[in-house]
Design a protein around this motif. Sequence first.
Motif, PDB file in Angstrom:
ATOM      1  N   ALA A 158       0.912  -1.024   0.051  1.00 30.55           N
ATOM      2  CA  ALA A 158       0.121  -0.207  -0.040  1.00 30.55           C
ATOM      3  C   ALA A 158       0.924   1.360   0.051  1.00 30.55           C
TER       4      ALA A 158
ATOM      5  N   PRO B 241      -4.783   9.452   6.377  1.00 31.90           N
ATOM      6  CA  PRO B 241      -3.853   8.180   5.723  1.00 31.90           C
ATOM      7  C   PRO B 241      -3.250   7.992   6.879  1.00 31.90           C
TER       8      PRO B 241
ATOM      9  N   GLY C 230       3.059  -0.878   4.345  1.00 32.39           N
ATOM     10  CA  GLY C 230       2.535   0.540   4.059  1.00 32.39           C
ATOM     11  C   GLY C 230       4.063   1.452   3.597  1.00 32.39           C
TER      12      GLY C 230
ATOM     13  N   VAL D  41      -3.621   5.236  -1.087  1.00 33.93           N
ATOM     14  CA  VAL D  41      -4.430   6.172  -0.234  1.00 33.93           C
ATOM     15  C   VAL D  41      -3.815   7.522  -0.122  1.00 33.93           C
ATOM     16  N   ASN D  42      -4.553   8.369  -0.139  1.00 31.71           N
ATOM     17  CA  ASN D  42      -4.087   9.734  -0.399  1.00 31.71           C
ATOM     18  C   ASN D  42      -5.266  10.666   0.245  1.00 31.71           C
ATOM     19  N   ASN D  43      -4.923  11.781   0.923  1.00 33.13           N
ATOM     20  CA  ASN D  43      -5.882  12.895   1.252  1.00 33.13           C
ATOM     21  C   ASN D  43      -5.831  14.006  -0.023  1.00 33.13           C
TER      22      ASN D  43
ATOM     23  N   THR E  98      -9.186  10.271   0.615  1.00 34.96           N
ATOM     24  CA  THR E  98      -9.917  10.358   1.995  1.00 34.96           C
ATOM     25  C   THR E  98      -9.990  11.675   2.199  1.00 34.96           C
TER      26      THR E  98
ATOM     27  N   TYR F 152       0.677   5.331   0.543  1.00 36.04           N
ATOM     28  CA  TYR F 152       0.081   6.392   1.460  1.00 36.04           C
ATOM     29  C   TYR F 152       0.811   7.815   1.012  1.00 36.04           C
TER      30      TYR F 152
ATOM     31  N   TRP G  94       5.228   5.383   2.433  1.00 38.87           N
ATOM     32  CA  TRP G  94       4.957   6.868   2.336  1.00 38.87           C
ATOM     33  C   TRP G  94       5.411   7.361   1.313  1.00 38.87           C
TER      34      TRP G  94
ATOM     35  N   HIS H  25      -3.291   4.004   7.901  1.00 44.70           N
ATOM     36  CA  HIS H  25      -2.074   3.266   7.921  1.00 44.70           C
ATOM     37  C   HIS H  25      -1.662   2.700   9.446  1.00 44.70           C
TER      38      HIS H  25
ATOM     39  N   ALA I 146       0.290  12.315   2.082  1.00 45.18           N
ATOM     40  CA  ALA I 146      -0.744  13.330   2.527  1.00 45.18           C
ATOM     41  C   ALA I 146      -0.286  14.785   2.186  1.00 45.18           C
TER      42      ALA I 146
ATOM     43  N   TYR J 229      -2.710  -1.059  -3.320  1.00 47.28           N
ATOM     44  CA  TYR J 229      -3.505  -0.151  -2.504  1.00 47.28           C
ATOM     45  C   TYR J 229      -2.924   1.264  -2.782  1.00 47.28           C
TER      46      TYR J 229
END
Length: 398
Positions: free
Chosen positions: A36, A50, A66, A103-105, A123, A38, A68, A54, A40, A101
């Motif tokens: 994954a 995120p 995970g 994942v981000n804001n 997110t 991540y 970053w 995490h 932000a 995967y």
Amino acid sequence: MPPRASAASVKRFVRRQVMRAAYRTDLRRPLDPNLAVYGAYWNRGVACNPAAIHAKARELAPHIRGVWVVSSRHRDRMPPGVPYVIEGSRPYWRAMATATYLVNNSSFPGGFTKRPGQRYLQTHHGTPLKTMGLDQHAYPELARKADFGKILAHVGQWDFSLSANPHSTEVWDRVYPAAYEHLDLGYPRNDVYFTATAEDIAKTRAGLGIRDDQTALLYAPTHRDYRDGFVPDLDPEHLARELGPQYVVLVRAHYFYGRSAGLGAAPTGRVLDVTAHPRVEELCLAADALVTDYSSLTFDYACLDRPVVVHAPDWDAYRRTRGTYFDLLSGRPGDTPGPVTTTPGELAEVFRTGEWRSPASAALRTAFRERFCPYDDGGAAERVVRRFFGVPFAPHGR
């Protein structure tokens, strides 16, 4: 590339071409089902939703590794032991090509190619008071700076869009049109407001130098599109003098302005620049009240059921240049979280008279919290991790 390009620009151009070629090769590699990535706040480090996802994934899905994404200028913000890749680097492109995967804001840098089988969770990083996405078309200054085609292309990559309340879901659906699924599960970053203990809060306050007998006010104004730099609408040192030694003012500038509010030395010692503090959630837990304007922090802080004072002397200018979805200053239950002030004198008076924690203020706060925090209960991160990563619920879980 310009005919008279400098040696440095030529080097950067060649490097980008090499990286893109390597990325195209990596796109032919199989996806890693346990990886994954991540991100932000445009690669500023571990933060926001995120970060909470995490942390919970490490607990509930330890097989998921995970990583970053962080920019080189923010790599010093990375906590020890947390894996990361530098944006634009070879490891970055390899991770983006092979992670299952995402994942981000905000958004991932560089323009990646989302592959079949990859799952992207957007997110977001706040509840929208100001206009967002396609709604910015109506505001010339915003529209001039926005690339709506790029925005829509990014939105088209999303598989899931996280929401903290029905208002957000309705706005995201309109301003970011695409075929993603809404996850009305609450904001994982707000879980700590329900799980922090009295000991946790006391430790945070002590670390900031706040005495037990002091009232801490967190002043956190947001960014203005029509201003350059951090220009606060009140003098925090003057406010501290007005209120007396029993008060301490924590000043948190928006992250667009760097790591300092640029306040200089505070003669009274009761004004603290906390802009560089790594976790805004800890600052909220330490504060007895929030003083803000149009910041999305207002909606998060409401989870704590602590007083919020809206200090908004430039409301008309803000609405005219940025646009808003409701009238924060109206005084209507559900729209306004507490007392409203437009001058420094009014702000000081709200605290001197006790209006900030009056029954009328509490009633406004309750209505605001019911409208904007209905999904936040301390379990959002678990719900998101189980839904996004496919982790089954325990027999007696949610």
